[in-house]
Motif scaffolding. Sequence first.
Motif, PDB file in Angstrom:
ATOM      1  N   THR A 181      -3.025  -0.974   7.218  1.00  0.00           N
ATOM      2  CA  THR A 181      -3.324   0.448   7.063  1.00  0.00           C
ATOM      3  C   THR A 181      -3.755   0.654   5.619  1.00  0.00           C
ATOM      4  OG1 THR A 181      -1.657   1.016   8.709  1.00  0.00           O
ATOM      5  CG2 THR A 181      -2.448   2.787   7.299  1.00  0.00           C
ATOM      6  N   VAL A 182      -4.816   1.428   5.420  1.00  0.00           N
ATOM      7  CA  VAL A 182      -5.410   1.605   4.091  1.00  0.00           C
ATOM      8  C   VAL A 182      -5.442   3.082   3.728  1.00  0.00           C
ATOM      9  CG1 VAL A 182      -7.411   1.106   2.635  1.00  0.00           C
ATOM     10  CG2 VAL A 182      -6.890  -0.388   4.583  1.00  0.00           C
ATOM     11  N   THR A 183      -5.041   3.392   2.502  1.00  0.00           N
ATOM     12  CA  THR A 183      -5.118   4.746   1.971  1.00  0.00           C
ATOM     13  C   THR A 183      -6.040   4.749   0.764  1.00  0.00           C
ATOM     14  OG1 THR A 183      -2.921   5.437   2.716  1.00  0.00           O
ATOM     15  CG2 THR A 183      -3.818   6.580   0.805  1.00  0.00           C
ATOM     16  N   ARG A 214      -4.576   4.874  -6.654  1.00  0.00           N
ATOM     17  CA  ARG A 214      -5.012   3.521  -6.314  1.00  0.00           C
ATOM     18  C   ARG A 214      -5.209   3.428  -4.811  1.00  0.00           C
ATOM     19  NH1 ARG A 214      -1.080  -0.972  -8.595  1.00  0.00           N
ATOM     20  NH2 ARG A 214       0.524   0.497  -7.860  1.00  0.00           N
ATOM     21  N   VAL A 215      -5.977   2.431  -4.379  1.00  0.00           N
ATOM     22  CA  VAL A 215      -6.139   2.160  -2.946  1.00  0.00           C
ATOM     23  C   VAL A 215      -4.931   1.360  -2.489  1.00  0.00           C
ATOM     24  CG1 VAL A 215      -7.615   1.142  -1.179  1.00  0.00           C
ATOM     25  CG2 VAL A 215      -8.650   2.085  -3.259  1.00  0.00           C
ATOM     26  N   HIS A 216      -4.267   1.820  -1.432  1.00  0.00           N
ATOM     27  CA  HIS A 216      -3.047   1.182  -0.951  1.00  0.00           C
ATOM     28  C   HIS A 216      -3.303   0.440   0.359  1.00  0.00           C
ATOM     29  CE1 HIS A 216       0.162   3.043  -3.591  1.00  0.00           C
ATOM     30  NE2 HIS A 216      -0.957   3.658  -3.981  1.00  0.00           N
ATOM     31  N   PHE A 217      -2.714  -0.763   0.458  1.00  0.00           N
ATOM     32  CA  PHE A 217      -2.807  -1.590   1.659  1.00  0.00           C
ATOM     33  C   PHE A 217      -1.402  -1.986   2.118  1.00  0.00           C
ATOM     34  CE2 PHE A 217      -6.639  -2.352  -0.772  1.00  0.00           C
ATOM     35  CZ  PHE A 217      -7.660  -2.456   0.157  1.00  0.00           C
ATOM     36  N   THR A 218      -1.135  -1.851   3.399  1.00  0.00           N
ATOM     37  CA  THR A 218       0.064  -2.441   3.995  1.00  0.00           C
ATOM     38  C   THR A 218      -0.377  -3.282   5.184  1.00  0.00           C
ATOM     39  OG1 THR A 218       1.517  -0.609   3.364  1.00  0.00           O
ATOM     40  CG2 THR A 218       2.261  -2.014   5.163  1.00  0.00           C
ATOM     41  N   ALA A 219      -0.219  -4.597   5.051  1.00  0.00           N
ATOM     42  CA  ALA A 219      -0.576  -5.489   6.162  1.00  0.00           C
ATOM     43  C   ALA A 219       0.355  -5.221   7.334  1.00  0.00           C
ATOM     44  CB  ALA A 219      -0.476  -6.947   5.720  1.00  0.00           C
ATOM     45  N   ALA A 263       7.000   5.394   7.455  1.00  0.00           N
ATOM     46  CA  ALA A 263       7.269   4.528   6.309  1.00  0.00           C
ATOM     47  C   ALA A 263       5.995   4.255   5.513  1.00  0.00           C
ATOM     48  CB  ALA A 263       7.901   3.221   6.781  1.00  0.00           C
ATOM     49  N   ILE A 264       4.900   4.002   6.213  1.00  0.00           N
ATOM     50  CA  ILE A 264       3.634   3.733   5.524  1.00  0.00           C
ATOM     51  C   ILE A 264       3.147   4.978   4.792  1.00  0.00           C
ATOM     52  CG2 ILE A 264       1.193   3.213   5.910  1.00  0.00           C
ATOM     53  CD1 ILE A 264       2.149   1.342   8.199  1.00  0.00           C
ATOM     54  N   ALA A 265       3.247   6.130   5.432  1.00  0.00           N
ATOM     55  CA  ALA A 265       2.829   7.369   4.770  1.00  0.00           C
ATOM     56  C   ALA A 265       3.630   7.603   3.491  1.00  0.00           C
ATOM     57  CB  ALA A 265       3.005   8.545   5.735  1.00  0.00           C
ATOM     58  N   ARG A 266       4.937   7.308   3.533  1.00  0.00           N
ATOM     59  CA  ARG A 266       5.764   7.463   2.332  1.00  0.00           C
ATOM     60  C   ARG A 266       5.339   6.499   1.230  1.00  0.00           C
ATOM     61  NH1 ARG A 266      10.063   7.946   6.134  1.00  0.00           N
ATOM     62  NH2 ARG A 266      10.550   5.720   5.914  1.00  0.00           N
ATOM     63  N   SER A 267       5.219   5.219   1.581  1.00  0.00           N
ATOM     64  CA  SER A 267       4.939   4.214   0.560  1.00  0.00           C
ATOM     65  C   SER A 267       3.532   4.365  -0.022  1.00  0.00           C
ATOM     66  CB  SER A 267       5.137   2.804   1.119  1.00  0.00           C
ATOM     67  OG  SER A 267       4.247   2.553   2.187  1.00  0.00           O
ATOM     68  N   ASN A 299       1.666  17.575   3.961  1.00  0.00           N
ATOM     69  CA  ASN A 299       0.889  18.627   4.637  1.00  0.00           C
ATOM     70  C   ASN A 299      -0.523  18.169   5.004  1.00  0.00           C
ATOM     71  OD1 ASN A 299       0.027  18.546   1.962  1.00  0.00           O
ATOM     72  ND2 ASN A 299      -0.417  20.742   1.882  1.00  0.00           N
ATOM     73  N   HIS A 300      -0.875  16.946   4.615  1.00  0.00           N
ATOM     74  CA  HIS A 300      -2.168  16.375   5.004  1.00  0.00           C
ATOM     75  C   HIS A 300      -1.989  15.238   6.006  1.00  0.00           C
ATOM     76  CE1 HIS A 300      -5.250  18.104   2.139  1.00  0.00           C
ATOM     77  NE2 HIS A 300      -4.127  18.652   1.715  1.00  0.00           N
ATOM     78  N   THR A 301      -0.805  15.141   6.601  1.00  0.00           N
ATOM     79  CA  THR A 301      -0.490  14.003   7.460  1.00  0.00           C
ATOM     80  C   THR A 301       0.066  14.482   8.790  1.00  0.00           C
ATOM     81  OG1 THR A 301       0.068  12.740   5.471  1.00  0.00           O
ATOM     82  CG2 THR A 301       0.764  11.812   7.581  1.00  0.00           C
ATOM     83  N   LEU A 302      -0.460  13.948   9.874  1.00  0.00           N
ATOM     84  CA  LEU A 302       0.007  14.276  11.220  1.00  0.00           C
ATOM     85  C   LEU A 302       0.486  13.004  11.915  1.00  0.00           C
ATOM     86  CD1 LEU A 302       0.207  16.248  13.683  1.00  0.00           C
ATOM     87  CD2 LEU A 302      -2.137  15.538  14.263  1.00  0.00           C
ATOM     88  N   PHE A 303       1.644  13.102  12.584  1.00  0.00           N
ATOM     89  CA  PHE A 303       2.153  12.012  13.425  1.00  0.00           C
ATOM     90  C   PHE A 303       2.064  12.486  14.872  1.00  0.00           C
ATOM     91  CE2 PHE A 303       4.438  11.818   9.353  1.00  0.00           C
ATOM     92  CZ  PHE A 303       3.992  10.588   8.908  1.00  0.00           C
ATOM     93  N   LEU A 304       1.253  11.801  15.646  1.00  0.00           N
ATOM     94  CA  LEU A 304       0.886  12.265  16.982  1.00  0.00           C
ATOM     95  C   LEU A 304       1.197  11.165  17.996  1.00  0.00           C
ATOM     96  CD1 LEU A 304      -0.657  14.695  18.317  1.00  0.00           C
ATOM     97  CD2 LEU A 304      -2.754  13.384  17.971  1.00  0.00           C
ATOM     98  N   GLN A 305       1.824  11.520  19.110  1.00  0.00           N
ATOM     99  CA  GLN A 305       2.217  10.504  20.095  1.00  0.00           C
ATOM    100  C   GLN A 305       1.115  10.254  21.113  1.00  0.00           C
ATOM    101  OE1 GLN A 305       6.105  10.941  21.814  1.00  0.00           O
ATOM    102  NE2 GLN A 305       6.011   8.913  22.742  1.00  0.00           N
TER     103      GLN A 305
END
Length: 442
Positions: free
Chosen positions: A113-115, A124-129, A220-224, A230-236
């Motif tokens: 996931t890339v931010t 900075r650009v964030h990566f979590t493999a 967890a990824i959104a936090r890290s 308010n710019h983030t949605l978690f959708l099932q």
Amino acid sequence: MESVEVNFDGLIGPSHNFAGLAFGNLASTRFAHRPSSPKQGALQGLEKMKLLHQLGVPQGILPPLRRPDFNTLKQLGFSGTHKDIIEQAAATDMALLASCYSASSMWTANAATVTPSVDSQDNRVHFTAANLISQFHRSIEPPATTKMLKAVFGDPRYFCHHPSLPAHPDWADEGAANHTRLCHNNRDKGISIFVYGKAKQSKVMPTTFPARQSLEACQAIARSHGLAPNHTLFLQQAPEAIDQGVFHNDVICVGHQQVLFYHQDAFYDEAELVEFIAQHTQTQPYHLIRVETGQVSLKNAVSSYLFNSQIVINQAGEYVLIAPHNCAINEQVNHYINQLIKDASNPINQVHFVNLDQSMNNGGGPACLRLRVRLTPEEIQATNPNCMFNEDKYLELKACIEQYYPDELTEAKLKDPRLLSQLDLAYTQIGKILGVAELYDH
């Protein structure tokens, strides 16, 4: 600061084979144990990269992971020379050997996931493999994926690499295949839509196939990554969609910049999405293109991989659909696409059909093959230049594939230790071309 979205495609690896390893992926199951063609698959993927480059889309290349994975085979008790290990594993557990040969890292939508830096707190650009724990053959990828990403995006002034989430079902993470970023322009903060299939506090679950992505992993990824809540949605995801083969959200939904293209049966509570988008609609609206069941059935959406198309913006600033050619031969889907590009009420007005049969037969379409990385000019300068696509790079890789990749792989050939020499030659050449020779050291 202005930024552009660079489309990083995974180069299909020389051990690409059809082992049918991915439960819940209908195409992977349907084509299990048939002969594959790594050479044909890699050339098809390379042609897609060339098409996007010609359209004016910034294009990068992510190198394949080295296979077979001898570290895993040794960890599981096989020993001796590489030849010995192949022979022992083949005699003991052919499915295990096929898993360790798997070239599934080519589907880089699952890599991480890339931010982008504009969305993160530290710029900075964030990566979590992704930990990819739902499938054994993919769960062995994260350490090598992290190393690969650092070889491409190495400068710590611009790039931050997080460790994969804990390898436990509570934190099951499948990467960017379940994450979509939308934005109004190339300067301001965007919005992130994370889609999950299961949550610890929810009883909403599929009954036939497993839900691969957890809510807790998304959070967890959104936090890290320092995303603004308010710019983030978690959708099932809709569990019924998972049970019909929608193992990742990118099989039923794709977005780019101001456009979100999705099937009406994609989400458990579509109203959450509509409300969230409404909250972030400014002078320029987001375009929600909702495909109804009467227009395209869920079965046809999955079999054609309509929503695993890519949406890109060409040099003229027009939205273009990059669709698998399965969409052209599916009567209902082809009719829908023709109506879509004629409809002036949405921005998509072009379509290109691409032949990716080798990837599609293993369950991955155009969107599976790419990782979207939004970069500023300075961040592009800090990226490994050998991994940026151009005409010379295309010709070098094409020559490498034609010379070193196997024409055909079968189960019998995976058992044959002589395959190792051919793979070694291919990886050595790829390492030279992409400037990542350290990834292929023994």
